[in-house]
Scaffold this active site. Sequence first.
Site, PDB file in Angstrom:
ATOM      1  N   ARG A  60       0.837  -1.207   0.000  1.00  0.00           N
ATOM      2  CA  ARG A  60       0.000   0.000   0.000  1.00  0.00           C
ATOM      3  C   ARG A  60       0.864   1.247   0.000  1.00  0.00           C
ATOM      4  NH1 ARG A  60      -4.819  -0.340   4.166  1.00  0.00           N
ATOM      5  NH2 ARG A  60      -3.075   0.312   5.447  1.00  0.00           N
ATOM      6  N   LYS A 167      -6.040 -16.790   6.425  1.00  0.00           N
ATOM      7  CA  LYS A 167      -6.999 -16.714   7.510  1.00  0.00           C
ATOM      8  C   LYS A 167      -6.837 -15.383   8.245  1.00  0.00           C
ATOM      9  CE  LYS A 167      -6.276 -18.508  11.769  1.00  0.00           C
ATOM     10  NZ  LYS A 167      -5.370 -17.800  12.665  1.00  0.00           N
ATOM     11  N   ASP A 196      -4.839 -22.785   5.095  1.00  0.00           N
ATOM     12  CA  ASP A 196      -4.729 -23.027   6.538  1.00  0.00           C
ATOM     13  C   ASP A 196      -3.365 -23.670   6.721  1.00  0.00           C
ATOM     14  OD1 ASP A 196      -4.642 -24.369   9.037  1.00  0.00           O
ATOM     15  OD2 ASP A 196      -6.808 -24.205   9.171  1.00  0.00           O
ATOM     16  N   HIS A 197      -2.460 -22.986   7.400  1.00  0.00           N
ATOM     17  CA  HIS A 197      -1.072 -23.480   7.387  1.00  0.00           C
ATOM     18  C   HIS A 197      -0.941 -24.849   8.066  1.00  0.00           C
ATOM     19  CE1 HIS A 197      -0.651 -21.751  11.475  1.00  0.00           C
ATOM     20  NE2 HIS A 197       0.385 -22.561  11.606  1.00  0.00           N
ATOM     21  N   LYS A 201       1.518 -28.900   7.298  1.00  0.00           N
ATOM     22  CA  LYS A 201       2.384 -29.635   8.232  1.00  0.00           C
ATOM     23  C   LYS A 201       2.430 -31.102   7.836  1.00  0.00           C
ATOM     24  CE  LYS A 201       1.288 -26.662  12.192  1.00  0.00           C
ATOM     25  NZ  LYS A 201       2.483 -26.110  12.791  1.00  0.00           N
ATOM     26  N   GLU A 235       0.300 -23.459  23.471  1.00  0.00           N
ATOM     27  CA  GLU A 235       1.424 -22.605  23.045  1.00  0.00           C
ATOM     28  C   GLU A 235       2.069 -21.940  24.251  1.00  0.00           C
ATOM     29  OE1 GLU A 235       0.890 -20.418  19.194  1.00  0.00           O
ATOM     30  OE2 GLU A 235      -1.149 -20.347  19.934  1.00  0.00           O
ATOM     31  N   ASP A 254      -9.458 -17.624  16.659  1.00  0.00           N
ATOM     32  CA  ASP A 254      -8.109 -17.665  16.089  1.00  0.00           C
ATOM     33  C   ASP A 254      -7.700 -19.098  15.719  1.00  0.00           C
ATOM     34  OD1 ASP A 254      -5.580 -16.600  15.375  1.00  0.00           O
ATOM     35  OD2 ASP A 254      -4.746 -17.080  17.348  1.00  0.00           O
ATOM     36  N   HIS A 259      -7.674 -24.315  12.495  1.00  0.00           N
ATOM     37  CA  HIS A 259      -6.637 -25.318  12.746  1.00  0.00           C
ATOM     38  C   HIS A 259      -7.166 -26.564  13.481  1.00  0.00           C
ATOM     39  CE1 HIS A 259      -4.268 -22.102  11.353  1.00  0.00           C
ATOM     40  NE2 HIS A 259      -3.977 -21.532  12.499  1.00  0.00           N
ATOM     41  N   LYS A 364       4.983 -25.908  24.588  1.00  0.00           N
ATOM     42  CA  LYS A 364       4.402 -26.010  23.253  1.00  0.00           C
ATOM     43  C   LYS A 364       4.025 -27.476  23.044  1.00  0.00           C
ATOM     44  CE  LYS A 364       3.876 -24.747  18.796  1.00  0.00           C
ATOM     45  NZ  LYS A 364       2.728 -23.944  18.408  1.00  0.00           N
TER      46      LYS A 364
END
Length: 510
Positions: A60, A167, A196-197, A201, A235, A254, A259, A364
């Site tokens: 931008r 997302k 969706d990451h 995986k 996390e 989130d 996920h 984690k």
Amino acid sequence: MTAMGSTMTEDSDLARPDPCCFVLFGATGDLAHRLVIPALYNLAVSKLLPDPFAIVGVARRDVSTESLRAGFHKGLREFATQTVDDAIARGLFEKVVAVSADVADEGSFERLRDELQNSESNWGTKGNRLFYLATPPAAFAPIANELGRLGLTQQEDDAWRRIVVEKPFGVDLASAQHLNEQLLQTFNEHQIYRIDHYLGKETVQNLLVLRFANGMFEPIWNREHIEHVEIRVDETLAVGRRGKFYDTTGALRDMVPNHLFQLLSLVTMEPPARFDAHTVRAAKAAVLSAIKTQTPEEALRNSVRGQYTAGQAGKHQVPDYREAENVARDSETETFVALRLMVDNWRWAGVPFYLRTGKALAAKRTEIAIKFRTAPLSMFQTMPVADLADNYLVIGIDPVERISLQFNAKAPGLSVSIRGVQMDFCYRDYFRAEPKTGYETLLYDCMRGDNILFQRADSIEAGWRAVEPFLQAWRNAGADGLQFYAAGGDGPDAAKELLARDGRRWREAG
Ligand code: BG6
């Protein structure tokens, strides 16, 4: 879905995608630097980028091509998953041009169109275009609109046009439906890649292989043998500098409809008849729409929401969530959520699914734990059934990619003494795979036109439909029911009670 991540040798058999121009919106942003560019670099190293290829970086604010290239190079040095070979990086970045364009700035998309067409003819990318929207969600529909208005998205016989959307896809069912409608005014469903990451995986993709390429799991993959399933994404990270986004989003929005539901759908879906995008995605959408809708009372009873207070999480001293930058001092946003869900179909009737995710926790830990029913009786006089170790199949995603089976074994010795033991398969012990960002497979697949790992509109909407009762019940309850937990701990005690009520407990780590 390709075998991108398996071993380097297998990847070297893959074909390069068609020539294309990669139009990256949000080119100066964090996502572009942290994930998109390092993933493109890894593809370049594996010789899996299109050839010819070009990148149009759209920002931008005013940015020159020189400084965008330099920014990409700097970001790559910071975020690359392997040692950077400067010659390969330079080869990639010489294909970059920068364009400043903003939907609010009249005429700027015309400039973008001209630059895009220049790049296409300079590099010979044959009109194939991938529009990648690494921008805040509010920009998705306006950008798609502008591209459509200028006729840049029209699929032609010999040239494809695709759009990748990051997302969050909407903030609830109504907004997701609205966004889908808006995108569909410009693109056809098959041109839209909702990313969706988690689907990039390796272990997540391996869930399909585990279930459907082995004959031994499917016969026991049902309510007859499975007692409950736990899906956890703990996390240690706190909200950090993402307060502005996070405080209006919360842990549920989130993480859960995207996920955690990706993991849930891969665990619960019916075996697809074929391994193609239509069949696999239909099976996933079907199971997500079978998640039982909860009444407001059930939603309150079957959920826990928590917010962290100050504490030590991982290596970091974390202040109260409410003290974080851009977070309201009286915020009621949840940083932890636990849910008890049921999937209303024959396979899963009566099997509870416990989902949990939270920030600033002790460790984690991303895993799916499938708990099998206990043996019907113990023939070992010394040991009542209740004292046998639980039988679990655990699919570990983070920090270690592994699959482990927990069962009972006889301890060595003259007497029959029974101990719980664990058999482990660790990815890194079997496969020589370079560390990756997780985006390589996704980018490669969308340049190849394979959308099996991307979310279809019906799945996204089914996900929102399933979490809507919780959002509404919490809205009505306000601060009532928000539990506090110390950063660095195991989350609110109420999360333990959610399972204790059913006579269960969360699986211990290890
Ligand atoms: C993102 C969320 O989508 O996923 C983040 O917005 C979260 O809040 C992240 O930290 C977790 O991803 P991963 O791969 O680290 O489990």
